[in-house]
Design an enzyme around this catalytic site. Structure first.
Site: not given
Length: 265
Positions: A17, A40, A62, A98, A124, A176
């Site tokens: 995370p 990323d 990304k 994931i 996360a 998200m």
């Protein structure tokens, strides 16, 4: 580790995370052995600082809504580096398996005869629950844990099975989900999830500026109003993440601060 990481091999590595202390020991060893690391946007400087100065770092974006490289270009870069005999790390936020689009990269590399392996990372949802002192499951009340991505193409509604997601005995971890918070709450309530279901919004999980915001489902749109587009956030919904009593709480990386939010919560 040298026998695990041969030239011409690609490792998909979970960066976790954000807190470098939450990297696995294997991930750290792979980063130290890599010739080139494709990372990323969500991989922060504290993680990248662990990479050897002799290792080439390549940012490939990304991040939700802001991709500096399309997936096809990333696939091609990974394959080219491996074919050049490099030890390649593809560094992804959280866990590569994931919502990390790992399958697309694995398939492309395999089609080119390139060995590819995965080093998992802490996702996360697990880190957020740990920071908040919460559990993602709860005996008798939350027997299921469902990971969902709320990312949709611009202008398109979320194509999710709201009836299934509205089950009262499940914890939802929605990645998200900030931009779609109002739509998520509206659809879950319409599908039968109680408006007073506990929610927790985790922002910048595990980092010094982390925030944990608690409230109820009917107020989810209000709870995310102060979150910037650039701050990664995660929604946790369900009785397992309920705050004690009726008090709403906000936690930050500098400690815990209890606040009474507006009546609309």
């Amino acid at each position: 580790m040298s026998h695990d990481f041969q030239p011409g091999t690609v490792w998909l590595v979970g960066a976790g995370p954000g807190d470098p202390d939450l990297l696995t020991r294997k991930a750290e060893r792979l980063l130290a052995a890599a010739d080139i690391v494709f990372f990323d946007a969500l991989v922060g400087p504290a993680i990248l600082a662990l990479v050897s100065p002799a290792t080439k770092l390549v940012g490939v974006g990304k991040r939700s809504g802001r991709h500096s490289k399309d997936q096809g270009s990333i696939n091609a870069l990974l394959a080219a580096a491996a074919k050049a005999g490099k030890r390649v790390v593809r560094l992804k936020g959280g866990d590569p398996s994931i919502f990390g689009r790992s399958t697309e990269e694995i398939d492309h590399l395999a089609a080119n005869g390139i060995p590819v392996r995965i080093c998992p990372g802490i996702t996360a949802a697990s880190a957020a629950a740990a920071s908040a002192g919460a559990s993602l499951t709860l005996r008798g009340l939350a027997r299921k844990l469902t990971f969902v991505t709320a990312h949709a193409r611009a202008g398109e509604a979320l194509d999710l099975d709201w009836t299934a997601l509205a089950a009262s005995d499940a914890t939802l971890a929605i990645y998200m989900g900030r931009a779609a918070a109002a739509e998520i709450a509206r659809n879950l309530i319409a599908a039968g999830r109680a408006p007073d279901t506990a929610v927790m919004v985790a922002v910048n999980v595990s980092l010094p500026d982390e925030r944990i915001i608690r409230g109820r489902l009917s107020a989810l749109a209000f709870l995310v109003e102060t979150i910037s587009d650039s701050d990664p956030s995660l929604l946790l919904i369900g009785e397992a993440v309920a705050a004690a009593g009726n008090e709403r709480t906000v936690y930050s990386g500098e400690g815990a601060m209890r606040v009474a939010l507006a009546d609309r919560i």
